[in-house]
Write an enzyme that holds these catalytic residues in place. Sequence first.
Site, PDB file in Angstrom:
ATOM      1  CD  GLU A 240      -1.128   2.447   1.937  1.00 54.90           C
ATOM      2  OE1 GLU A 240      -1.479   3.542   1.502  1.00 54.90           O
ATOM      3  OE2 GLU A 240      -0.219   2.326   2.758  1.00 54.90           O
ATOM      4  N   GLY A 243       2.108   2.935  -3.431  1.00 56.08           N
ATOM      5  CA  GLY A 243       1.193   3.805  -4.187  1.00 56.08           C
ATOM      6  C   GLY A 243       1.006   5.138  -3.495  1.00 56.08           C
ATOM      7  CD  GLU A 244       0.583   6.524   2.541  1.00 55.65           C
ATOM      8  OE1 GLU A 244       0.129   5.376   2.764  1.00 55.65           O
ATOM      9  OE2 GLU A 244       0.834   7.334   3.446  1.00 55.65           O
ATOM     10  NE  ARG A 245       6.910   5.062   1.524  1.00 51.85           N
ATOM     11  CZ  ARG A 245       7.424   3.972   2.084  1.00 51.85           C
ATOM     12  NH1 ARG A 245       7.973   3.035   1.344  1.00 51.85           N
ATOM     13  NH2 ARG A 245       7.395   3.818   3.396  1.00 51.85           N
TER      14      ARG A 245
END
Length: 381
Positions: A240, A243-245
């Site tokens: 997860e 993608g957040e980064r």
Amino acid sequence: MLHPLFTPEHEELRTSIRQFVESELAPHALEWEREGRFSDWVFKRMGDLGLLGLRYPLAYGGQGGDWGHAIVLAEELARCGSGGLGMGVAVQTEMATPPILKFGTEEQKQRWLVPAIRGEKILCLGITEPDAGSDVANIQTTAKRSGSGFAITGRKTFITNGARAHACLLVTRTDKSAGHEGFSLFVVDTDLPGFSVSRELDKLGMRSSDTAELVLDDVPVPGEALLGEEGKGFMEIMWELQGERLIGVAGSVAGAWLVFRRTLEYAGERHAFGRPIGSFQVNRHKFAEMATELEAARQLAYDTALAWERGEYPVAQISMAKLFAGLVVNRVMNTCMQLFGGYGYATQAGIERAWRDARLLRIGAGTDEVMREVIAKTMGL
Ligand SMILES: Cc1cc2nc3c(=O)[nH]c(=O)nc-3n(C[C@H](O)[C@H](O)[C@H](O)COP(=O)(O)OP(=O)(O)OC[C@H]3O[C@@H](n4cnc5c(N)ncnc54)[C@H](O)[C@@H]3O)c2cc1C
């Protein structure tokens, strides 16, 4: 020339999102900064416009798009002028919901993903704890088997959207003796007894996003709330975070480009010693250097997104993009504030707001130091 991540169709989407952001969001930016959170209607409105599920399958109400669409959204939201809004929306679209799509059951997708894409349910992501941020493996929130479900106890902090979320994607430990194999994810309904917001945190920037500390006191969670495989939560949350980064980088670099362009304009208008300040060689060189670094950061983000889109899992590249963008964006913000002089330090130009918002990129979703560790590990060090 368009980067291969994008097609003319992506650029059409960009134009329509830009119109939406400039006409419906930007006029509220200052009010939301003051209030400490943007309005909930933003989620519903963006859901109605199809903007909360750009790269989700049509079957769940998404648009069936790709990383290029998600990057366009992050970049255009930066035009709102209040970084917290882009962050709160990204928590919904790129942090809390991707694991539900990837690891969730059909029932979980119908219960949480579909209404999240519609903007009817707001989600948050609970990883960080008061005593465990960078060291995710040290979290203490525990989920114990209880009847057919689990009882969860622990504390989470710095949780974006946490004060208003209907559900929290929560990282817990289900087996403390199993090391990295002892973590599990849950989608926890925030209405359950024992779940509370203990306080909201005041902060330097990103002021239009709410940031909460959450307490879970023996929360009775049904077995169906377990997301993915029991014991695989550590690996799932590491996925997860990638993608957040990436999305954080895209939004922040776009925000820095906006400040750069405004500063360039200002440097042509503002005179000192009988000349525009932009004509001093020392300042011209600053602009040349900023544009070079920003372009490099942007291209690295695009190349990384394209690699992911083509089926790679580019962990080192994502960490490089985040580390580099964090440093570049903050250098650019500092230089732009310097070029604006006192007007940059004062609030009306909005430069100080962008400068404050940008600082988070070097801390949130993994600090610079953590990014260096990840990169070094991929080299076998
Ligand atoms: C505005 C905001 C929003 C956030 N939103 C969320 C959210 O929605 N959900 C969520 O779960 N979290 C969220 N976070 C938390 C964020 O991800 C953490 O703050 C971040 O991961 C750093 O953890 P920490 O603050 O505990 O710092 P610490 O881990 O305590 O680190 C302190 C310092 O020590 C350094 N350090 C730590 N380990 C090492 C090492 N091995 N080598 C060298 N240096 C090291 C760090 O780099 C840092 O400089 C948010 C934070 C903020 C500020």
